[in-house]
Design a protein around this motif. Structure first.
Motif, PDB file in Angstrom:
ATOM      1  N   PRO A 130       0.819  -1.109   0.121  1.00  0.00           N
ATOM      2  CA  PRO A 130       0.159   0.054   0.115  1.00  0.00           C
ATOM      3  C   PRO A 130       0.739   1.220   0.019  1.00  0.00           C
ATOM      4  CG  PRO A 130       0.186  -0.891   2.295  1.00  0.00           C
ATOM      5  CD  PRO A 130       0.945  -1.748   1.667  1.00  0.00           C
ATOM      6  N   VAL A 131       0.702   2.108  -0.739  1.00  0.00           N
ATOM      7  CA  VAL A 131       1.010   3.556  -0.747  1.00  0.00           C
ATOM      8  C   VAL A 131       0.190   4.779  -0.463  1.00  0.00           C
ATOM      9  CG1 VAL A 131       2.895   2.601  -2.296  1.00  0.00           C
ATOM     10  CG2 VAL A 131       1.036   3.948  -3.417  1.00  0.00           C
ATOM     11  N   SER A 132       1.071   5.770  -0.273  1.00  0.00           N
ATOM     12  CA  SER A 132       0.217   7.104  -0.295  1.00  0.00           C
ATOM     13  C   SER A 132       1.047   7.983  -1.370  1.00  0.00           C
ATOM     14  CB  SER A 132       0.443   7.875   1.262  1.00  0.00           C
ATOM     15  OG  SER A 132      -0.076   6.764   2.112  1.00  0.00           O
ATOM     16  N   ILE A 133       0.003   8.805  -1.896  1.00  0.00           N
ATOM     17  CA  ILE A 133       0.631   9.720  -2.885  1.00  0.00           C
ATOM     18  C   ILE A 133       0.349  11.146  -2.603  1.00  0.00           C
ATOM     19  CG2 ILE A 133       1.036  10.340  -5.304  1.00  0.00           C
ATOM     20  CD1 ILE A 133       0.174   7.336  -5.845  1.00  0.00           C
ATOM     21  N   GLY A 134       1.266  12.160  -2.691  1.00  0.00           N
ATOM     22  CA  GLY A 134       1.031  13.346  -2.661  1.00  0.00           C
ATOM     23  C   GLY A 134       1.381  14.075  -3.778  1.00  0.00           C
ATOM     24  N   ILE A 135       0.591  15.171  -4.208  1.00  0.00           N
ATOM     25  CA  ILE A 135       0.790  15.734  -5.438  1.00  0.00           C
ATOM     26  C   ILE A 135       1.030  17.272  -5.311  1.00  0.00           C
ATOM     27  CG2 ILE A 135      -0.053  16.148  -7.684  1.00  0.00           C
ATOM     28  CD1 ILE A 135      -1.433  13.564  -7.437  1.00  0.00           C
ATOM     29  N   GLY A 136       1.852  17.960  -5.689  1.00  0.00           N
ATOM     30  CA  GLY A 136       2.194  19.365  -5.726  1.00  0.00           C
ATOM     31  C   GLY A 136       3.046  20.079  -6.684  1.00  0.00           C
ATOM     32  N   PRO A 137       3.071  21.334  -6.615  1.00  0.00           N
ATOM     33  CA  PRO A 137       3.865  22.343  -7.560  1.00  0.00           C
ATOM     34  C   PRO A 137       5.503  22.043  -7.097  1.00  0.00           C
ATOM     35  CG  PRO A 137       2.826  23.762  -6.125  1.00  0.00           C
ATOM     36  CD  PRO A 137       2.062  22.351  -5.826  1.00  0.00           C
ATOM     37  N   THR A 138       5.963  21.834  -6.113  1.00  0.00           N
ATOM     38  CA  THR A 138       7.171  21.408  -5.663  1.00  0.00           C
ATOM     39  C   THR A 138       7.469  20.353  -4.921  1.00  0.00           C
ATOM     40  OG1 THR A 138       6.981  22.860  -3.630  1.00  0.00           O
ATOM     41  CG2 THR A 138       7.196  24.197  -5.453  1.00  0.00           C
ATOM     42  N   LYS A 139       8.580  19.840  -4.779  1.00  0.00           N
ATOM     43  CA  LYS A 139       8.695  18.520  -4.006  1.00  0.00           C
ATOM     44  C   LYS A 139       8.500  18.906  -2.719  1.00  0.00           C
ATOM     45  CE  LYS A 139      12.812  16.416  -5.528  1.00  0.00           C
ATOM     46  NZ  LYS A 139      14.009  16.357  -5.838  1.00  0.00           N
ATOM     47  N   THR A 140       8.712  20.032  -1.927  1.00  0.00           N
ATOM     48  CA  THR A 140       8.303  20.269  -0.578  1.00  0.00           C
ATOM     49  C   THR A 140       6.857  20.076  -0.490  1.00  0.00           C
ATOM     50  OG1 THR A 140      10.183  21.494  -0.448  1.00  0.00           O
ATOM     51  CG2 THR A 140       8.698  21.583   1.289  1.00  0.00           C
ATOM     52  N   LEU A 141       6.107  20.578  -1.398  1.00  0.00           N
ATOM     53  CA  LEU A 141       4.525  20.949  -1.129  1.00  0.00           C
ATOM     54  C   LEU A 141       3.863  19.457  -1.669  1.00  0.00           C
ATOM     55  CD1 LEU A 141       3.546  24.042  -2.555  1.00  0.00           C
ATOM     56  CD2 LEU A 141       3.291  23.570  -0.447  1.00  0.00           C
ATOM     57  N   ALA A 142       4.921  18.618  -2.435  1.00  0.00           N
ATOM     58  CA  ALA A 142       4.214  17.265  -2.551  1.00  0.00           C
ATOM     59  C   ALA A 142       4.476  16.381  -1.574  1.00  0.00           C
ATOM     60  CB  ALA A 142       5.063  16.747  -3.819  1.00  0.00           C
ATOM     61  N   LYS A 143       5.586  16.681  -0.660  1.00  0.00           N
ATOM     62  CA  LYS A 143       5.790  16.155   0.876  1.00  0.00           C
ATOM     63  C   LYS A 143       4.470  16.473   1.525  1.00  0.00           C
ATOM     64  CE  LYS A 143       9.698  13.809   1.742  1.00  0.00           C
ATOM     65  NZ  LYS A 143       9.847  12.600   2.616  1.00  0.00           N
ATOM     66  N   VAL A 144       4.212  17.658   1.793  1.00  0.00           N
ATOM     67  CA  VAL A 144       3.073  18.032   2.800  1.00  0.00           C
ATOM     68  C   VAL A 144       1.777  17.373   2.303  1.00  0.00           C
ATOM     69  CG1 VAL A 144       1.645  20.117   2.983  1.00  0.00           C
ATOM     70  CG2 VAL A 144       4.217  20.276   2.938  1.00  0.00           C
ATOM     71  N   ALA A 145       1.721  17.329   0.814  1.00  0.00           N
ATOM     72  CA  ALA A 145       0.361  16.552   0.498  1.00  0.00           C
ATOM     73  C   ALA A 145       0.423  15.116   0.794  1.00  0.00           C
ATOM     74  CB  ALA A 145       0.367  16.766  -1.103  1.00  0.00           C
ATOM     75  N   ASN A 146       1.583  14.521   0.619  1.00  0.00           N
ATOM     76  CA  ASN A 146       1.663  13.060   0.965  1.00  0.00           C
ATOM     77  C   ASN A 146       1.389  13.065   2.559  1.00  0.00           C
ATOM     78  OD1 ASN A 146       3.108  10.551   2.045  1.00  0.00           O
ATOM     79  ND2 ASN A 146       3.226  10.610  -0.122  1.00  0.00           N
ATOM     80  N   HIS A 147       1.630  13.904   3.557  1.00  0.00           N
ATOM     81  CA  HIS A 147       1.391  13.824   4.733  1.00  0.00           C
ATOM     82  C   HIS A 147      -0.108  13.999   5.154  1.00  0.00           C
ATOM     83  CE1 HIS A 147       3.053  14.709   8.964  1.00  0.00           C
ATOM     84  NE2 HIS A 147       1.865  15.688   9.099  1.00  0.00           N
ATOM     85  N   ILE A 148      -0.733  14.880   4.409  1.00  0.00           N
ATOM     86  CA  ILE A 148      -2.246  15.047   4.547  1.00  0.00           C
ATOM     87  C   ILE A 148      -2.881  13.734   3.807  1.00  0.00           C
ATOM     88  CG2 ILE A 148      -4.063  16.232   3.483  1.00  0.00           C
ATOM     89  CD1 ILE A 148      -2.177  18.837   3.349  1.00  0.00           C
ATOM     90  N   ALA A 149      -2.395  13.093   2.913  1.00  0.00           N
ATOM     91  CA  ALA A 149      -3.127  12.048   2.295  1.00  0.00           C
ATOM     92  C   ALA A 149      -2.757  10.946   3.315  1.00  0.00           C
ATOM     93  CB  ALA A 149      -2.324  11.500   1.075  1.00  0.00           C
ATOM     94  N   LYS A 150      -1.803  10.677   4.064  1.00  0.00           N
ATOM     95  CA  LYS A 150      -1.628   9.607   5.177  1.00  0.00           C
ATOM     96  C   LYS A 150      -2.549   9.788   6.167  1.00  0.00           C
ATOM     97  CE  LYS A 150       2.347   7.052   4.548  1.00  0.00           C
ATOM     98  NZ  LYS A 150       3.816   7.662   4.051  1.00  0.00           N
ATOM     99  N   LYS A 151      -2.476  11.150   6.578  1.00  0.00           N
ATOM    100  CA  LYS A 151      -3.282  11.262   8.035  1.00  0.00           C
ATOM    101  C   LYS A 151      -4.909  11.611   7.858  1.00  0.00           C
ATOM    102  CE  LYS A 151       0.092  11.565  10.399  1.00  0.00           C
ATOM    103  NZ  LYS A 151       1.311  11.563  11.167  1.00  0.00           N
ATOM    104  N   ASN A 152      -5.369  11.490   6.588  1.00  0.00           N
ATOM    105  CA  ASN A 152      -6.799  11.642   6.272  1.00  0.00           C
ATOM    106  C   ASN A 152      -7.525  10.775   5.658  1.00  0.00           C
ATOM    107  OD1 ASN A 152      -7.205  14.418   7.780  1.00  0.00           O
ATOM    108  ND2 ASN A 152      -5.195  14.970   6.462  1.00  0.00           N
ATOM    109  N   PRO A 153      -7.997   9.640   6.142  1.00  0.00           N
ATOM    110  CA  PRO A 153      -8.487   8.563   5.440  1.00  0.00           C
ATOM    111  C   PRO A 153      -9.410   8.863   4.240  1.00  0.00           C
ATOM    112  CG  PRO A 153      -8.568   8.125   7.615  1.00  0.00           C
ATOM    113  CD  PRO A 153      -8.209   9.547   7.562  1.00  0.00           C
ATOM    114  N   GLN A 154     -10.102   9.972   4.349  1.00  0.00           N
ATOM    115  CA  GLN A 154     -11.429  10.405   3.534  1.00  0.00           C
ATOM    116  C   GLN A 154     -10.675  10.695   1.921  1.00  0.00           C
ATOM    117  OE1 GLN A 154     -10.304  12.371   5.938  1.00  0.00           O
ATOM    118  NE2 GLN A 154     -10.589  14.454   5.460  1.00  0.00           N
TER     119      GLN A 154
END
Ligand SMILES: [Mg+2]
Length: 425
Positions: A136-160
């Motif tokens: 199983p993986v989580s994927i974050g998408i963003g306009p920069t690598k740092t924001l993609a990381k933030v997005a990934n964090h959000i994807a992991k913490k919020n099951p919805q």
């Protein structure tokens, strides 16, 4: 063209690898231990919920393990390395630009895919990886690598979000950044986060809004790059080829104290072989070797540690030469009567094979019969498993090897350990 990055991160990777081959572990609490079965290095969600912290020594959670019937595994790097390769190979199907960032994380460039609904595309990637590899993986998408990381964090913490979150789609990025602790921003380490907290910066949003001058002064230009990335300005490009390592270190604690020079020589020869293999895989040679050994300073017994550094007559990646010099120096350092806990080697002065200065007296490593021999050994070991061909001086029994009492089989890389499916008709 607008840059878009995806960050794919495997969930609880080591635990997930164990679950692929032992589905009974699904939804059960599972932990994986570090080398020598010392500390907790991976936790399933169930274990995280019990409050077991990352990196704590396993003896500190003995009671919890018993009470909640936590399944405990030694780390099985042959299995994790192979599963990682499968995940990365699968990812490579979805984009030509991929940066393998760690054993369980990769950045992808999605810049050419903006005509697609990227959340849908992310879900497609996630489902394919799950189907093909079981991970199983989580994927974050963003306009920069740092924001993609933030997005990934959000994807992991919020099951919805079902494991995929595209921050570029969100109307109020600032509201999201306000919910992210500054310590969780990619590139802000523990030290910087302490410093930032002391200066009243607790969230990613506060960091984003900090003045450039102040950031540059205290966090250097590297920190400023991170801040710009939070603002949506892409400063950190994909690195598709990892830069060659400048130093290669190979060392481990022994499974039990070692007292003889013969055993230390076995261990050092083993570490040299590993490091030299890495050296050759990046097409380099080393000019300098460091050898070190030490007793266990946490034990109340006679203590001794020492190290030696020496330059090679000519830079090389030829294992027998490297072992020869390492042994020579180990012999000079060794003192009987001590219980040694750890030994290791480091190769430095690393050059590309093409850069070697030739000299008239010593034959060069490149090109030569020695080089062909090394290549053949590396190929055999890559194909049939490491140590299929090894140096006799590196030992056969290796009683000093680290403890791994709860290791699962090497399901995917060893014929004898492949899972068996039994059917009855
Ligand atoms: Mg992970």
């Amino acid at each position: 063209m607008k840059t878009i990055f995806g960050l794919v991160d495997c969930n609880n990777f080591y635990v997930s690898c164990e679950r692929v081959f032992n589905p009974k572990l699904e939804e059960k609490p599972v932990i994986v231990l570090s080398n020598n079965d010392g500390c907790v290095v991976a936790r399933s969600d169930e274990v995280k919920a019990l409050g077991v912290k990352m990196g704590i020594p396993v003896f500190k959670c003995k009671d919890l393990i018993k009470k909640h019937r936590i399944h405990v595994y030694s780390s099985n790097y042959a299995l994790y390395g192979d599963m990682s390769q499968r995940v990365m190979d699968t990812l490579a199907q979805f984009t030509p630009d991929l940066e393998i960032y760690s054993i369980d994380e990769a950045f992808l460039s999605l810049s050419g895919f903006t005509s697609l609904n990227l959340t849908q595309y992310g879900k497609h990637i996630k489902n394919t990886i799950k189907k093909w590899t079981g991970i199983p993986v989580s994927i974050g998408i963003g306009p920069t690598k740092t924001l993609a990381k933030v997005a990934n964090h959000i994807a992991k913490k919020n099951p919805q979000f079902e494991g995929v979150f595209d921050i570029t789609e969100h109307p109020q990025i600032d509201v999201l950044l306000d919910s992210i602790e500054v310590a969780d921003v990619w590139g802000i380490g523990y030290q910087y986060s302490q410093f930032l907290n002391q200066n009243g910066i607790y969230t990613a949003l506060q960091l984003k809004n900090a003045p450039d001058k102040w950031i540059k002064k205290h966090l250097t230009v590297v920190g400023l790059r991170t801040v710009d990335e939070l603002r949506g300005i892409s400063c950190i490009p994909l690195e598709q080829v990892a830069p060659p390592k400048k130093g290669i270190i190979s060392s481990l604690s022994f499974g039990r104290p070692v007292e003889t020079l013969a055993e230390l020589k076995e261990a050092v020869a083993t570490y040299v072989s590993r490091a030299a293999e890495k050296l050759r895989s990046q097409k380099s040679v080393a000019s300098c070797v460091h050898v070190f050994l030490t007793t266990n300073r946490f034990k109340d017994e006679p203590q001794y540690s020492n190290y030696a550094t020496f330059w090679l007559p000519i830079p090389t990646a030829y294992t027998p030469d490297l072992i020869h010099y390492a042994h020579q120096n180990l012999g000079k350092m060794f003192k009987p009567g001590y219980r040694y806990k750890k030994a290791g080697i480091m190769l430095t002065g690393i050059l590309s094979q093409q850069q070697v200065q030739l000299n008239l007296i010593t034959p060069s490593y490149h090109p030569s019969r020695e080089k062909i021999l090394m290549k053949t050994i590396d190929q055999i070991n890559a194909r049939w498993g490491s140590d299929t061909v090894k140096y006799a001086v590196a030992g056969i029994q290796r009683l000093w090897k680290m403890r791994q009492s709860k290791k699962s089989p090497r399901f995917t890389t060893h014929w004898k350990e492949i899972p068996v499916v039994r059917t009855s008709f």
